[in-house]
Motif scaffolding. Structure first.
Motif, PDB file in Angstrom:
ATOM      1  N   SER A 537       0.841  -1.203   0.000  1.00  0.00           N
ATOM      2  CA  SER A 537       0.000   0.000   0.000  1.00  0.00           C
ATOM      3  C   SER A 537       0.875   1.252   0.000  1.00  0.00           C
ATOM      4  O   SER A 537       2.049   1.213   0.381  1.00  0.00           O
ATOM      5  CB  SER A 537      -0.930   0.007   1.214  1.00  0.00           C
ATOM      6  N   ARG A 538       0.271   2.365  -0.431  1.00  0.00           N
ATOM      7  CA  ARG A 538       1.011   3.616  -0.533  1.00  0.00           C
ATOM      8  C   ARG A 538       0.169   4.769   0.008  1.00  0.00           C
ATOM      9  O   ARG A 538      -1.070   4.732  -0.077  1.00  0.00           O
ATOM     10  CB  ARG A 538       1.370   3.917  -1.993  1.00  0.00           C
ATOM     11  N   PRO A 539       0.810   5.842   0.500  1.00  0.00           N
ATOM     12  CA  PRO A 539       0.057   7.044   0.880  1.00  0.00           C
ATOM     13  C   PRO A 539      -0.628   7.650  -0.343  1.00  0.00           C
ATOM     14  O   PRO A 539      -0.126   7.569  -1.469  1.00  0.00           O
ATOM     15  CB  PRO A 539       1.134   7.983   1.432  1.00  0.00           C
ATOM     16  N   ASP A 540      -1.769   8.274  -0.120  1.00  0.00           N
ATOM     17  CA  ASP A 540      -2.531   8.852  -1.228  1.00  0.00           C
ATOM     18  C   ASP A 540      -1.703   9.845  -2.045  1.00  0.00           C
ATOM     19  O   ASP A 540      -1.821   9.886  -3.273  1.00  0.00           O
ATOM     20  CB  ASP A 540      -3.789   9.559  -0.684  1.00  0.00           C
ATOM     21  N   TRP A 541      -0.886  10.650  -1.377  1.00  0.00           N
ATOM     22  CA  TRP A 541      -0.154  11.680  -2.117  1.00  0.00           C
ATOM     23  C   TRP A 541       0.857  11.068  -3.078  1.00  0.00           C
ATOM     24  O   TRP A 541       1.083  11.587  -4.178  1.00  0.00           O
ATOM     25  CB  TRP A 541       0.510  12.670  -1.167  1.00  0.00           C
ATOM     26  N   LYS A 542       1.454   9.943  -2.691  1.00  0.00           N
ATOM     27  CA  LYS A 542       2.418   9.294  -3.587  1.00  0.00           C
ATOM     28  C   LYS A 542       1.711   8.637  -4.774  1.00  0.00           C
ATOM     29  O   LYS A 542       2.225   8.648  -5.899  1.00  0.00           O
ATOM     30  CB  LYS A 542       3.235   8.260  -2.813  1.00  0.00           C
ATOM     31  N   ILE A 543       0.523   8.078  -4.547  1.00  0.00           N
ATOM     32  CA  ILE A 543      -0.246   7.502  -5.652  1.00  0.00           C
ATOM     33  C   ILE A 543      -0.618   8.596  -6.647  1.00  0.00           C
ATOM     34  O   ILE A 543      -0.457   8.446  -7.868  1.00  0.00           O
ATOM     35  CB  ILE A 543      -1.512   6.805  -5.123  1.00  0.00           C
ATOM     36  N   LEU A 544      -1.117   9.716  -6.150  1.00  0.00           N
ATOM     37  CA  LEU A 544      -1.515  10.818  -7.018  1.00  0.00           C
ATOM     38  C   LEU A 544      -0.330  11.370  -7.795  1.00  0.00           C
ATOM     39  O   LEU A 544      -0.446  11.686  -8.986  1.00  0.00           O
ATOM     40  CB  LEU A 544      -2.156  11.927  -6.177  1.00  0.00           C
ATOM     41  N   GLN A 545       0.817  11.481  -7.143  1.00  0.00           N
ATOM     42  CA  GLN A 545       1.997  12.008  -7.817  1.00  0.00           C
ATOM     43  C   GLN A 545       2.436  11.085  -8.953  1.00  0.00           C
ATOM     44  O   GLN A 545       2.750  11.549 -10.068  1.00  0.00           O
ATOM     45  CB  GLN A 545       3.139  12.195  -6.816  1.00  0.00           C
ATOM     46  N   ASP A 546       2.441   9.798  -8.695  1.00  0.00           N
ATOM     47  CA  ASP A 546       2.829   8.837  -9.726  1.00  0.00           C
ATOM     48  C   ASP A 546       1.837   8.872 -10.886  1.00  0.00           C
ATOM     49  O   ASP A 546       2.214   8.888 -12.069  1.00  0.00           O
ATOM     50  CB  ASP A 546       2.888   7.433  -9.124  1.00  0.00           C
ATOM     51  N   LEU A 547       0.548   8.921 -10.573  1.00  0.00           N
ATOM     52  CA  LEU A 547      -0.469   8.931 -11.607  1.00  0.00           C
ATOM     53  C   LEU A 547      -0.421  10.218 -12.428  1.00  0.00           C
ATOM     54  O   LEU A 547      -0.583  10.186 -13.659  1.00  0.00           O
ATOM     55  CB  LEU A 547      -1.851   8.767 -10.959  1.00  0.00           C
ATOM     56  N   ALA A 548      -0.184  11.344 -11.764  1.00  0.00           N
ATOM     57  CA  ALA A 548      -0.053  12.609 -12.495  1.00  0.00           C
ATOM     58  C   ALA A 548       1.084  12.531 -13.502  1.00  0.00           C
ATOM     59  O   ALA A 548       0.970  13.008 -14.644  1.00  0.00           O
ATOM     60  CB  ALA A 548       0.172  13.764 -11.523  1.00  0.00           C
ATOM     61  N   GLY A 549       2.191  11.920 -13.098  1.00  0.00           N
ATOM     62  CA  GLY A 549       3.323  11.777 -14.002  1.00  0.00           C
ATOM     63  C   GLY A 549       2.984  10.943 -15.225  1.00  0.00           C
ATOM     64  O   GLY A 549       3.415  11.262 -16.345  1.00  0.00           O
ATOM     65  N   ARG A 550       2.212   9.896 -15.033  1.00  0.00           N
ATOM     66  CA  ARG A 550       1.814   9.055 -16.153  1.00  0.00           C
ATOM     67  C   ARG A 550       0.840   9.759 -17.098  1.00  0.00           C
ATOM     68  O   ARG A 550       0.667   9.329 -18.236  1.00  0.00           O
ATOM     69  CB  ARG A 550       1.186   7.757 -15.631  1.00  0.00           C
ATOM     70  N   MET A 551       0.197  10.822 -16.583  1.00  0.00           N
ATOM     71  CA  MET A 551      -0.769  11.545 -17.410  1.00  0.00           C
ATOM     72  C   MET A 551      -0.237  12.906 -17.852  1.00  0.00           C
ATOM     73  O   MET A 551      -0.997  13.802 -18.223  1.00  0.00           O
ATOM     74  CB  MET A 551      -2.090  11.688 -16.655  1.00  0.00           C
ATOM     75  N   GLY A 552       1.106  13.051 -17.800  1.00  0.00           N
ATOM     76  CA  GLY A 552       1.732  14.213 -18.420  1.00  0.00           C
ATOM     77  C   GLY A 552       2.075  15.367 -17.515  1.00  0.00           C
ATOM     78  O   GLY A 552       2.481  16.438 -17.991  1.00  0.00           O
ATOM     79  N   ARG A 553       1.946  15.209 -16.206  1.00  0.00           N
ATOM     80  CA  ARG A 553       2.272  16.286 -15.274  1.00  0.00           C
ATOM     81  C   ARG A 553       3.312  15.793 -14.273  1.00  0.00           C
ATOM     82  O   ARG A 553       3.057  14.855 -13.521  1.00  0.00           O
ATOM     83  CB  ARG A 553       1.024  16.742 -14.523  1.00  0.00           C
ATOM     84  N   GLU A 554       4.458  16.425 -14.273  1.00  0.00           N
ATOM     85  CA  GLU A 554       5.536  15.999 -13.393  1.00  0.00           C
ATOM     86  C   GLU A 554       5.459  16.744 -12.065  1.00  0.00           C
ATOM     87  O   GLU A 554       5.741  17.934 -11.981  1.00  0.00           O
ATOM     88  CB  GLU A 554       6.893  16.237 -14.066  1.00  0.00           C
ATOM     89  N   TRP A 555       5.038  16.043 -11.023  1.00  0.00           N
ATOM     90  CA  TRP A 555       5.090  16.592  -9.672  1.00  0.00           C
ATOM     91  C   TRP A 555       6.353  16.065  -9.003  1.00  0.00           C
ATOM     92  O   TRP A 555       6.700  14.890  -9.163  1.00  0.00           O
ATOM     93  CB  TRP A 555       3.877  16.153  -8.862  1.00  0.00           C
ATOM     94  N   GLU A 556       7.004  16.901  -8.246  1.00  0.00           N
ATOM     95  CA  GLU A 556       8.291  16.508  -7.671  1.00  0.00           C
ATOM     96  C   GLU A 556       8.339  16.776  -6.171  1.00  0.00           C
ATOM     97  O   GLU A 556       9.290  17.339  -5.643  1.00  0.00           O
ATOM     98  CB  GLU A 556       9.433  17.254  -8.383  1.00  0.00           C
ATOM     99  N   TYR A 557       7.306  16.359  -5.478  1.00  0.00           N
ATOM    100  CA  TYR A 557       7.277  16.527  -4.024  1.00  0.00           C
ATOM    101  C   TYR A 557       8.067  15.403  -3.369  1.00  0.00           C
ATOM    102  O   TYR A 557       7.887  14.230  -3.684  1.00  0.00           O
ATOM    103  CB  TYR A 557       5.844  16.476  -3.509  1.00  0.00           C
ATOM    104  N   ASP A 558       8.926  15.775  -2.435  1.00  0.00           N
ATOM    105  CA  ASP A 558       9.664  14.776  -1.676  1.00  0.00           C
ATOM    106  C   ASP A 558       9.018  14.460  -0.337  1.00  0.00           C
ATOM    107  O   ASP A 558       9.367  13.463   0.307  1.00  0.00           O
ATOM    108  CB  ASP A 558      11.099  15.249  -1.435  1.00  0.00           C
ATOM    109  N   SER A 559       8.106  15.309   0.095  1.00  0.00           N
ATOM    110  CA  SER A 559       7.462  15.114   1.395  1.00  0.00           C
ATOM    111  C   SER A 559       6.168  15.901   1.437  1.00  0.00           C
ATOM    112  O   SER A 559       5.933  16.795   0.619  1.00  0.00           O
ATOM    113  CB  SER A 559       8.379  15.589   2.529  1.00  0.00           C
ATOM    114  N   THR A 560       5.339  15.581   2.431  1.00  0.00           N
ATOM    115  CA  THR A 560       4.108  16.348   2.603  1.00  0.00           C
ATOM    116  C   THR A 560       4.412  17.749   3.121  1.00  0.00           C
ATOM    117  O   THR A 560       3.597  18.668   2.939  1.00  0.00           O
ATOM    118  CB  THR A 560       3.144  15.636   3.558  1.00  0.00           C
ATOM    119  N   ALA A 561       5.564  17.947   3.763  1.00  0.00           N
ATOM    120  CA  ALA A 561       5.944  19.301   4.187  1.00  0.00           C
ATOM    121  C   ALA A 561       6.098  20.218   2.980  1.00  0.00           C
ATOM    122  O   ALA A 561       5.714  21.399   3.031  1.00  0.00           O
ATOM    123  CB  ALA A 561       7.244  19.245   4.991  1.00  0.00           C
TER     124      ALA A 561
END
Length: 771
Positions: A537-561
């Motif tokens: 399982s994964r935290p929601d924010w990491k799932i969203l970040q990975d999915l955004a990347g697959r759909m053409g948007r590169e998010w580069e968050y290293d932490s929730t901070a």
């Protein structure tokens, strides 16, 4: 073999303990015990965190051995500003769901044969990207919708809104707040500016008077309930108006039973009594409000001016003082059942008190006119001057752990960006378009309830919400989910909603990730990881970040901070909220404008969040439920919570001890009604509305009136929302009318004397709570 080893170790320990007790002094024994205890603690992970159940915002230390949560212990009182050393039964004991055997730990995809199979993250996310992306390409982003999660952190909910608008190109993003307190947000925003509690816990603890309605606080929000009971014992007055004699009413100075669905009527009746007996706070009304007195008409005006004034009055914008006059004591009693002397007593108690807190939950809001109910309550608070001073204000008790922050503040809403910034305003929209590098439509998206009523929604992404049970008219909701071109569900379990999904993604619980929650008094607090994510399982924010990347948007968050830093750069009321400050200062209450701002303990001390700084009182007239009892369906059904369960049971149903107290659904029936229908405690009773029917065991009690019934919301087996109305929504907030459904009943004759074991002793004897 393993059990034998464990038993041998325990036997050896007991022998050793006996020898030590016979040969060592008490002081030496204490030293040894302390040393052993410290050594054992060294092997555990201990983190202070915020509770993941209701939105009181209790903080405590969680202990874990890396495999499971072993204990929840009170933190130091200074680290727990809301609860001190208190916790409720769920926050202290109910963590079995984390390691439940049916916990979702790997992605699932549905094959051509209609069955789920385990998949890798790469396959599952690729399928999600293709499914959502294909709908966007063929039908446009407006054909997609996102339901965000009030269980997730602020940072994750911010990304859910960003994902909807930037990646999917839709404003149809909403959350469970639509089904509960969205009418609170609409009503308070319209009158005072902020759709949130104006008070802090300190105000609740020290006020001279409470007016509470639609809330069994001792069960739905036990820690707040404890604070209220303590203050009442010390001399505060407690007024409770509710269709059910809920548990908090047992401690009330005055309990008044009201007919469900007519709250604005008795509230306006109290306001009328105060106004007509000159008990109002004239100075407050004169200096800090508009809309109370009728505007003086000029001596000389044109016919057009007179026509405009008439049009304004016809549109419902008459003055509050004028509008409440129709709610005479006789009319209030006729409509609501509350006697004139109880209206007078409540009005005089509030007016005589130096301070009063007005508290409510969903019994006030889940109506087809819930926004009007809230505005009527806001008017009463303002007329009596109970705003912006210690011990006084409005306090909607929020239900889910992060419904204040994730459900509103962070902007997973069809009409607002984070911080309640209107997407229809060009300058606001331009700010987010620049920050997110995308175009955003000025047209509002669909509310959650509307998503299930519009055929042009072809794909949904549902995160941490069990819509198949929580939506009104769930039979219809199931049909909608079944007919979608593509559905992805992100959750801890394969719940009832996930059964319809094409892809199910395993998320993390709050004990497996770090971020922030915002509680019911606007306090932003840390949530800390105490265990590694279960399985894959994964935290929601990491799932969203990975999915955004697959759909053409590169998010580069290293932490929730880092995500929170982006939030405060775009959201003025969170401008000074950072993880470092929260950690150092123990929580921050918004609005917190910058890093030098201390946060805001109490709203409206100097001015309201309106264009002119004044409260804009709103005249509220007569409204009635969309569906009233008749000869065919003679009873009013209301729904709510019980102490030992939580929402649709996804978490609490997996706790064996909890389930011993409330193992099944039930219906509360008044003794007179039970006698008339030949029903005894434990008998199975069929309840039928115009939309469906359920069968549940009976609980015979005078907590409800003879013409009212009550059923909890927590059980999929009976799914009470099969009975509720999905069509008649609040026009301002699109909240469904969960609290009033016309129904009929009959005893189910199954050839025995009734299943008296269907209810536990605790359920039969204990009070049960409305939201």
């Amino acid at each position: 073999m393993q059990r034998a080893k464990k038993q041998a170790m325990e036997n050896a320990e007991h022998v050793a303990e006996g020898v030590a007790a016979g040969t060592m002094s008490e002081g030496k024994l204490f030293d040894v015990a302390t040393t052993i205890g410290d050594k054992r603690l060294d092997d555990l992970t201990v983190e202070d965190t915020t509770c993941g159940y209701c939105a009181v915002g209790c903080r405590f230390d969680l202990y874990s051995d890396g495999e499971e949560v072993l204990a929840a212990r009170p933190a130091d009182e200074e680290d727990a500003p809301v609860n001190g050393i208190s916790t409720c039964v769920k926050g202290k004991f109910s963590y079995g769901f984390v390691n439940s055997d049916d916990r979702l730990t790997s992605p699932l995809v549905r094959d051509d044969d209609g069955e789920f199979r385990t998949a890798t993250w790469d396959e599952a996310l690729s399928r999600v990207a293709a499914g959502l992306g294909g709908i966007k390409e063929e039908h446009g982003g407006e054909a997609l919708s996102v339901i965000a999660s009030s269980k997730a952190t602020n940072e994750e909910n911010y990304l859910m809104g960003k994902f909807a608008r930037q990646v999917l190109g839709t404003n149809s993003v909403d959350n469970c707040n639509r089904l509960c307190h969205s009418s609170t947000v609409a009503g308070l925003a319209k009158t005072f500016g902020y759709g949130a509690a104006s008070v802090s816990m300190g105000d609740i603890e020290e006020t001279d008077c409470y007016l509470i309605t639609g809330s069994n606080t001792t069960e739905a929000h036990p820690v707040i309930g404890t604070r209220i009971k303590q203050n009442v014992r010390d001399g505060a007055d407690l007024l409770v108006f509710d269709p059910r004699e809920v548990q908090i009413a047992e401690h009330a100075t005055q309990y008044s039973r009201v007919k469900p669905g007519y709250d604005a009527v008795w509230i306006n009746g109290i306001t009328r009594y105060i106004v007509n007996n000159d008990l109002q706070d004239e100075e407050f009304l004169e200096e800090r409000t508009t809309g109370f007195e009728p505007e003086e008409e000029p001596e000389h005006d044109s016919a057009d001016d007179r026509d405009q004034r008439t049009e304004d009055r016809d549109a419902g914008r008459e003055a509050v003082k004028q509008a409440v006059q129709e709610f005479t004591p006789e009319r209030v009693e006729e409509i609501t059942g509350v006697p004139p002397e109880e209206i007078a007593s409540a009005a005089e108690t509030i007016a005589a008190a130096d301070t009063c807190v007005f508290g409510w939950t969903l019994g006030l809001t889940e109506h087809s006119h819930g926004t009007e109910n809230v505005m009527a309550m806001a008017n009463l608070a303002a007329v009596t001057g109970n705003l912006g001073k210690p011990g006084a204000g409005v306090s909607p008790f929020r239900g889910q752990n992060n419904v204040q922050g994730g459900g509103g503040d962070m902007g997973p809403l069809p009409d607002n960006f984070p911080g309640y910034q209107d997407i229809g305003k060009d300058e606001v929209r331009a700010k987010f378009e620049k920050a997110w590098n995308c175009d955003i439509s000025p047209e509002y998206g669909y509310y959650t309830t509307q998503m299930f009523l519009n055929d042009d929604v072809r794909g949904m992404y549902i995160i941490g919400e069990n819509a198949a049970l929580s939506e009104p008219g769930v039979n219809h909701a199931g049909e909608v989910l079944e007919d979608l071109d593509f559905l992805v569900v992100q959750d801890l379990f394969v719940n009832e909603t996930a059964e319809y999904a094409d892809v199910v993604l395993p998320a993390c619980s709050f004990v497996e990730k770090t971020g922030t929650f915002t509680n019911t008094d606007r306090r932003v607090q840390m949530v800390k990881q105490v265990m590694e994510p279960k399985g894959d399982s994964r935290p929601d924010w990491k799932i969203l970040q990975d999915l955004a990347g697959r759909m053409g948007r590169e998010w580069e968050y290293d932490s929730t901070a880092e995500i929170m830093e982006e939030v405060n750069s775009l959201t003025p009321i969170y401008g000074g909220v950072t993880h470092d400050r929260i950690e150092e200062e123990g929580g921050l209450q918004w609005p917190c404008w910058d890093e030098d701002h201390p946060g805001t303990e109490r709203l409206y001390e100097d001015e309201f969040d309106t264009d002119d700084g004044k409260a804009h009182l709103q005249a509220v007239g007569f409204s009635e439920p969309a569906e009233t009892p008749d000869d065919e369906y003679p009873f009013s059904l209301t729904t709510g919570r019980v102490l030992y369960q939580y929402h649709t049971g996804t978490m609490t149903h997996r706790e064996e001890g909890i389930m011993e107290y409330t193992p099944s659904d039930f219906v509360e029936i008044h003794p007179e009604t039970a006698e008339e229908y030949g029903i005894r405690a434990g008998d199975r009773v069929e309840i039928e509305s115009r939309r469906g029917e359920i069968t549940v065991p009976a609980q015979v009690t005078d907590r409800v009136a003879p013409d009212n019934l009550f059923v909890p919301i927590h059980f999929a087996e009976s799914a009470v929302n099969q009975l509720t109305d999905e069509e008649h929504l609040d026009p301002e907030a699109a909240t469904p009318e969960f609290k009033v459904s016309a129904v009929r009943i009959r005893r189910v004759d199954d050839g025995d004397d009734g299943d008296t074991d269907a209810l536990s002793t605790a359920t039969r004897e204990a009070g049960t709570g409305d939201d």
